[in-house]
Design a protein around this motif. Structure first.
Motif: not given
Length: 295
Positions: A19-46
């Motif tokens: 929540s704090r990271a999303a606020d700092n970057l002026f983006v909604s938390q769902p959008t922020f969490s989705y982008q982090i998940r996409l990144l982890e899926e691309e690189i293949g590890f958590a």
């Protein structure tokens, strides 16, 4: 992986709170969490472990974010340099020298060159290791070197710059600092710092002095360590004049010997730009006209 995802990942690693990271970057938390998940899926590890309290870096994630942060800084610098270049210049010449070699003459050479070639950028590239290797990999257009380093190196042009003498470096309040010329006998009973990747000519002089049996010696890992030891009163050292940063912290007194160093500039053989030749001429003229300057 996008730059936005990289920024999201770095910010979450800093805050460990979605929540704090999303606020700092002026983006909604769902959008922020989705982008982090996409990144982890691309690189293949958590990268992160999720919990009700927020997020924590996995061991692999901690290493990944460390590299990612460095890469993002490099990318930022590349963009900034590109913006600066595109706004003012049409060409660039990169010059690879150590900080000590560049401090005195390079800024003046850059200023004089800019008067005649305002649309060509001179970019200093500072190296603390194998600068010749960096140059041969194409990471610089010009490199400062000793002639002995250029033997049997293909694909380069060698340009004479100046002949560098050997100097004794002491603390400024050392009695030897009052002399105009240091001779072998002046060092009897003193401790000489040696080693540290000294050029061959300097090693020859050091060995000749030590072989008298009248001079002590202390092995020093590199020139910076040597200067620290000199400042601590642990001894004195001999060094090529081209290492003088002209800060005035130490006394540099000419040493009476026949050895010297042929300092050169190297360019790539197929680089025949007129702007490069003009810059070399400016730099060489500054060294040539430094009649009373300790080199």
């Amino acid at each position: 992986m996008t730059t936005k995802q990289i920024d999201y990942c770095i910010e979450l690693a800093r805050t460990l709170n979605f929540s704090r990271a999303a606020d700092n970057l002026f983006v909604s938390q769902p959008t922020f969490s989705y982008q982090i998940r996409l990144l982890e899926e691309e690189i293949g590890f958590a990268v992160f472990e999720r919990s009700g309290k927020g997020a924590a870096l996995t061991p692999a994630g901690a290493q990944f974010v460390s590299f990612l942060t460095g890469m993002r800084e490099d990318l930022k610098r590349a963009v900034e340099q590109g913006q600066n270049f595109s706004a003012r210049y049409r060409d660039s010449i990169s010059v690879c020298m150590s900080v000590r070699q560049s401090l005195y003459f390079l800024p003046e050479a850059m200023r004089l060159f800019a008067e005649a070639w305002p649309d060509v950028q001179i970019t200093p590239v500072f190296q603390y290791g194998n600068s010749m290797g960096s140059f041969l990999r194409g990471e610089a257009d010009v490199v400062f070197a000793l002639r002995e380093q250029t033997k049997q190196v293909a694909g380069i042009q060698v340009h004479d710059l100046f002949e560098s003498r050997i100097y004794l470096i002491t603390e400024k309040d050392d009695p030897l600092a009052e002399k105009d010329l240091i001779r072998e006998g002046d060092l009897f009973g003193r401790t000489l710092m040696v080693g540290g990747g000294s050029p061959q000519a300097l090693k020859t002089v050091q060995h000749r002095l030590i072989s008298t049996g009248k001079i002590g010696y202390f092995n020093s890992a590199d020139h910076d360590t040597t200067l620290t030891n000199v400042a601590a009163g642990r001894g004195v050292c001999l060094a090529p004049g081209f290492l003088n940063d002209h800060s005035g912290q130490f006394a540099w007194i000419p040493f009476d010997c026949g050895e010297s160093f042929s300092c050169v500039l190297c360019t790539h053989r197929d680089d025949n730009r007129s702007s490069l030749k003009a810059f070399l001429d400016v730099l060489k003229s500054l060294y040539r006209d430094a009649v009373a300057f300790p080199l």
